[in-house]
Design a protein around this motif. Structure first.
Motif, PDB file in Angstrom:
ATOM      1  N   SER A 204       0.809  -1.224   0.000  1.00 35.22           N
ATOM      2  CA  SER A 204       0.000   0.000   0.000  1.00 35.22           C
ATOM      3  C   SER A 204       0.840   1.271   0.000  1.00 35.22           C
ATOM      4  O   SER A 204       0.404   2.301  -0.519  1.00 35.22           O
ATOM      5  N   GLN A 205       2.050   1.228   0.574  1.00 32.40           N
ATOM      6  CA  GLN A 205       2.874   2.428   0.683  1.00 32.40           C
ATOM      7  C   GLN A 205       4.061   2.432  -0.275  1.00 32.40           C
ATOM      8  O   GLN A 205       4.810   3.400  -0.318  1.00 32.40           O
ATOM      9  N   GLY A 206       4.227   1.350  -1.033  1.00 33.71           N
ATOM     10  CA  GLY A 206       5.385   1.271  -1.927  1.00 33.71           C
ATOM     11  C   GLY A 206       5.428   2.390  -2.945  1.00 33.71           C
ATOM     12  O   GLY A 206       6.508   2.906  -3.274  1.00 33.71           O
ATOM     13  N   GLY A 207       4.265   2.783  -3.449  1.00 34.73           N
ATOM     14  CA  GLY A 207       4.235   3.858  -4.431  1.00 34.73           C
ATOM     15  C   GLY A 207       4.684   5.179  -3.850  1.00 34.73           C
ATOM     16  O   GLY A 207       5.377   5.970  -4.505  1.00 34.73           O
ATOM     17  N   ALA A 208       4.279   5.444  -2.596  1.00 34.22           N
ATOM     18  CA  ALA A 208       4.644   6.706  -1.953  1.00 34.22           C
ATOM     19  C   ALA A 208       6.097   6.699  -1.502  1.00 34.22           C
ATOM     20  O   ALA A 208       6.808   7.716  -1.610  1.00 34.22           O
ATOM     21  N   TRP A 209       6.576   5.574  -0.961  1.00 38.34           N
ATOM     22  CA  TRP A 209       7.944   5.506  -0.463  1.00 38.34           C
ATOM     23  C   TRP A 209       8.958   5.244  -1.566  1.00 38.34           C
ATOM     24  O   TRP A 209      10.146   5.515  -1.402  1.00 38.34           O
ATOM     25  N   ALA A 399      -4.621  -1.239  -6.162  1.00 41.76           N
ATOM     26  CA  ALA A 399      -4.563   0.167  -5.756  1.00 41.76           C
ATOM     27  C   ALA A 399      -3.127   0.688  -5.808  1.00 41.76           C
ATOM     28  O   ALA A 399      -2.870   1.805  -6.279  1.00 41.76           O
ATOM     29  N   ALA A 400      -2.183  -0.131  -5.316  1.00 38.81           N
ATOM     30  CA  ALA A 400      -0.792   0.316  -5.273  1.00 38.81           C
ATOM     31  C   ALA A 400      -0.194   0.447  -6.679  1.00 38.81           C
ATOM     32  O   ALA A 400       0.414   1.469  -7.018  1.00 38.81           O
ATOM     33  N   VAL A 401      -0.375  -0.582  -7.506  1.00 41.22           N
ATOM     34  CA  VAL A 401       0.197  -0.547  -8.853  1.00 41.22           C
ATOM     35  C   VAL A 401      -0.515   0.496  -9.711  1.00 41.22           C
ATOM     36  O   VAL A 401       0.123   1.231 -10.483  1.00 41.22           O
ATOM     37  N   GLY A 402      -1.835   0.575  -9.569  1.00 44.13           N
ATOM     38  CA  GLY A 402      -2.578   1.588 -10.310  1.00 44.13           C
ATOM     39  C   GLY A 402      -2.152   2.989  -9.928  1.00 44.13           C
ATOM     40  O   GLY A 402      -2.016   3.874 -10.789  1.00 44.13           O
ATOM     41  N   GLY A 403      -1.927   3.211  -8.625  1.00 39.30           N
ATOM     42  CA  GLY A 403      -1.442   4.518  -8.190  1.00 39.30           C
ATOM     43  C   GLY A 403      -0.081   4.855  -8.774  1.00 39.30           C
ATOM     44  O   GLY A 403       0.196   6.013  -9.117  1.00 39.30           O
ATOM     45  N   THR A 404       0.751   3.846  -8.898  1.00 41.39           N
ATOM     46  CA  THR A 404       2.072   4.052  -9.515  1.00 41.39           C
ATOM     47  C   THR A 404       1.937   4.446 -10.983  1.00 41.39           C
ATOM     48  O   THR A 404       2.632   5.349 -11.464  1.00 41.39           O
ATOM     49  N   PHE A 405       1.022   3.798 -11.696  1.00 44.79           N
ATOM     50  CA  PHE A 405       0.802   4.146 -13.109  1.00 44.79           C
ATOM     51  C   PHE A 405       0.264   5.575 -13.237  1.00 44.79           C
ATOM     52  O   PHE A 405       0.666   6.322 -14.140  1.00 44.79           O
ATOM     53  N   LEU A 406      -0.647   5.949 -12.355  1.00 43.19           N
ATOM     54  CA  LEU A 406      -1.204   7.310 -12.416  1.00 43.19           C
ATOM     55  C   LEU A 406      -0.124   8.346 -12.148  1.00 43.19           C
ATOM     56  O   LEU A 406      -0.142   9.442 -12.725  1.00 43.19           O
TER      57      LEU A 406
END
Length: 472
Positions: A204-209, A399-406
Motif C-alpha cells: 500500500s505504501q510502496g508507491g509513496a515511499w 490500488a498500489a500498482v494503479g497509483g504508480t501508473f497514475l
C-alpha cells in the motif's frame, strides 16, 4: 439470510465511507494527503489480521458468537469516530472498524450450516454480492451526509447502523451447530498478523515511499521471512490457525489464487472510475462532475452485483461453480478492456460498469462455493476468511500498482499536474490481464474437478465389480 446480507453491506460500507471525507478531514485536522490516507490503510490492515482470527475462532467456539463480537467491535469503533477529537483517536476508530472484516466469511459459513442444501448457493451468492453493494453506495451516501452536516455525522450514522445489525443478529441469527473445538493457535495468529501487516504496508505504501526504497524492500523481505516461518509452524502444530494441507488441495489453492486476480480485476474500476468522472474535461478523459454525481454513477455497479447474484447461483447449480468462475472472469476481461478503450460518455461508462458488476457477481458467488465444497465442514469459516483475505491482497495490489501508473503518466492542466489518460488505460489493461489469468485458473479448476469425478467413478465401478464377483 436478510439479516446476514445486511451485515455484509454494513461492513463493506465501513471500508468506503471515509474515502469521500478525506479532503474535509485533512482540512479540519491540518493533515497532509499521505497522513489522511492512513485512515484507509489502517482499516485494511486491521481487517487483514482479524479476518483469519475471527474465522478460526468462529469454527472453534461458534460463528454467531464471533459475528456478534466483530459487530460489537465495529460499533465501538464507529462511536469512537463520532466522538473523535484528534487524528489519533480517529485512527483508532478506523482500526476498530476494520476488525469487522471477518463478518462476511462468517456470514457465508452460517448460511452454509443453516440453509437447506438447495438454497445454499443462492444464499452464498447474495451474501458475496454485498461487498460490491456496500462499496458502491458507501461513497455517495457518505458524501450526502457530510454535505448536509459534517463528517462526524457519518460516524454517528455508522454507529446506529452497526448497533442495529448487532441487535438483529442477536435476535434472528441462530448459532451454528458445526464446531471444531480445540485450542487457539496464538503463535500462529501473531505470526500471520506480523507477516500480513508488513506485506500490506509494503504494497500500500510502496508507491509513496518508492518501490526500490529500503523501507519497501525491507518490508517485503521481512514479510517473506515471517510468512515462511509461519507456514512451517502451521504444518507442525496440531491445531493450526490455517490448515495449509487443506489450503493446498488443488481446487482450493487454484481458487484462492484466482481470488487475488479477481480482486485486481474488480478493484480497478472501483478505484479509477470516480477519478475519471471527477477529472476536468480539459484532461481529455475526464467528465468534470461533482463527487456526489460520481458516487451516484457507481451505484448501478453495486446494485448490478446484487441483482445478478441469483443468476450466478442458478448457473452454479446447473453447470458447477467452476463454470461460473470461468464465465465471470471472462466477462470481467470484456469489461476491463472496454474501460481501457475509454467510454466516451457517462451512459456508456455505466453500461461498462454494469458488465463488470455481472462478472464480479459471478466470480464472488462461485469462489466461496468452491472453497466450502472442498474443505471440511468444521473449517468453512477459516477457509472463507482466508479467501476474503486474499481478495484484500488483490485489491490492495491493484490500488498500489494503479497509483504508480497514475503517478507515472501525468499532464499539466491549468498549471496543475494531474493523471493522464495513459495511466488509466495501463491500469485497466493490467486488470484485464489479471481477469484473463483468473479465467485460466478457472479452466485448471475445471480440469481438476473433472479428473476427480472420473477417478471417483472408476473407483465406484471397481468396488461394484468386486462386489459382484464376490456374490458370484
Amino acid at each position: 439470510m436478510v439479516v446476514l446480507c445486511g451485515c455484509g453491506v454494513t461492513v463493506s460500507l465501513m471500508h468506503t465511507l471515509v474515502a469521500p471525507l478525506l479532503p474535509e478531514i485533512s482540512h479540519t485536522m491540518n493533515l497532509s494527503q499521505d497522513a489522511a490516507a492512513w485512515l484507509l490503510t489502517v482499516t485494511m490492515l486491521a481487517g487483514a489480521v482479524c479476518a483469519p482470527v475471527c474465522g478460526r475462532l468462529g469454527d472453534m467456539v461458534g460463528k454467531r458468537r464471533m459475528l456478534a463480537v466483530a459487530l460489537a467491535i465495529m460499533s465501538v469503533g464507529s462511536l469512537l469516530g463520532a466522538l473523535s477529537w484528534s487524528f489519533g483517536s480517529l485512527l483508532g476508530a478506523r482500526l476498530l472498524q476494520g476488525a469487522a472484516f471477518g463478518v462476511l466469511p462468517l456470514g457465508i459459513s452460517i448460511l452454509k450450516d443453516e440453509l437447506p442444501e438447495d438454497r445454499v448457493m443462492a444464499g452464498t451468492a447474495t451474501m458475496s454480492s454485498t461487498l460490491g453493494v456496500g462499496g458502491a453506495i458507501g461513497m455517495p451516501l457518505a458524501g450526502v451526509i457530510a454535505q448536509a452536516l459534517d463528517w462526524h455525522a457519518v460516524f454517528w450514522a455508522a454507529t446506529a447502523v452497526s448497533l442495529l445489525a448487532l441487535a438483529l443478529v442477536l435476535v434472528f441469527v441462530p448459532e451454528s451447530p458445526v464446531r471444531s473445538g480445540g485450542r487457539f493457535d496464538v503463535l500462529g495468529a501473531l505470526g500471520l498478523g506480523a507477516g500480513l501487516v508488513t506485506l500490506l504496508l509494503a504494497v500500500s505504501q510502496g508507491g509513496a515511499w518508492g518501490w526500490g526504497s529500503p523501507a519497501t524492500i525491507g518490508l517485503f523481505a521481512g514479510s517473506a521471512v515471517v510468512l515462511s516461518l509461519w507456514a512451517v509452524h502451521q504444518l507442525r502444530v496440531r491445531q493450526p490457525l490455517v490448515d495449509l494441507r487443506t489450503s493446498t488441495r488443488p481446487v482450493v489453492l487454484l481458487t484462492n489464487t484466482a481470488t487475488v486476480l479477481v480482486g485486481v480485476g474488480m478493484f480497478a474500476s472501483f478505484m479509477l472510475t470516480p477519478l475519471t468522472l471527477q477529472a476536468s474535461t480539459a484532461t481529455g478523459h475526464g467528465f468534470g462532475v461533482s463527487v456526489m454525481v460520481a458516487g451516484l454513477c457507481m451505484v448501478p455497479m453495486g446494485l448490478g452485483m446484487l441483482f445478478f447474484s441469483p443468476l450466478s447461483a442458478k448457473l452454479s447449480a446447473r453447470r458447477g461453480a467452476h463454470v461460473t468462475l470461468l464465465v465471470g472472469a471472462l466477462v470481467m476481461v470484456v469489461g476491463n478492456v472496454a474501460q481501457a478503450l475509454r467510454p466516451g460518455n457517462i451512459p456508456l461508462l455505466m453500461v461498462v460498469l454494469m458488465v463488470l458488476s455481472i462478472g464480479t457477481a459471478l466470480c464472488f458467488s462461485a469462489m466461496p462455493t468452491l472453497i466450502m465444497a472442498w474443505v471440511p465442514a468444521t473449517e468453512t469459516a477459516s477457509a472463507n476468511s482466508l479467501n476474503s483475505l486474499l481478495r484484500t491482497i488483490g485489491t490492495s495490489t491493484c490500488a498500489a500498482v494503479g497509483g504508480t501508473f497514475l503517478a507515472a503518466y501525468t499532464i499539466r492542466v491549468d498549471g496543475e499536474v494531474v493523471p493522464a489518460a495513459g495511466g488509466f488505460s495501463v491500469t485497466y489493461w493490467m486488470a484485464a490481464a489479471a481477469s484473463l489469468a483468473a479465467a485460466g485458473l478457472a479452466l485448471a479448476v475445471t480440469a481438476v474437478i473433472r479428473r476427480s469425478a472420473r477417478t471417483t467413478a472408476e473407483e465406484t465401478d471397481a468396488v461394484t465389480t468386486t462386489a459382484d464377483l464376490a456374490v458370484q
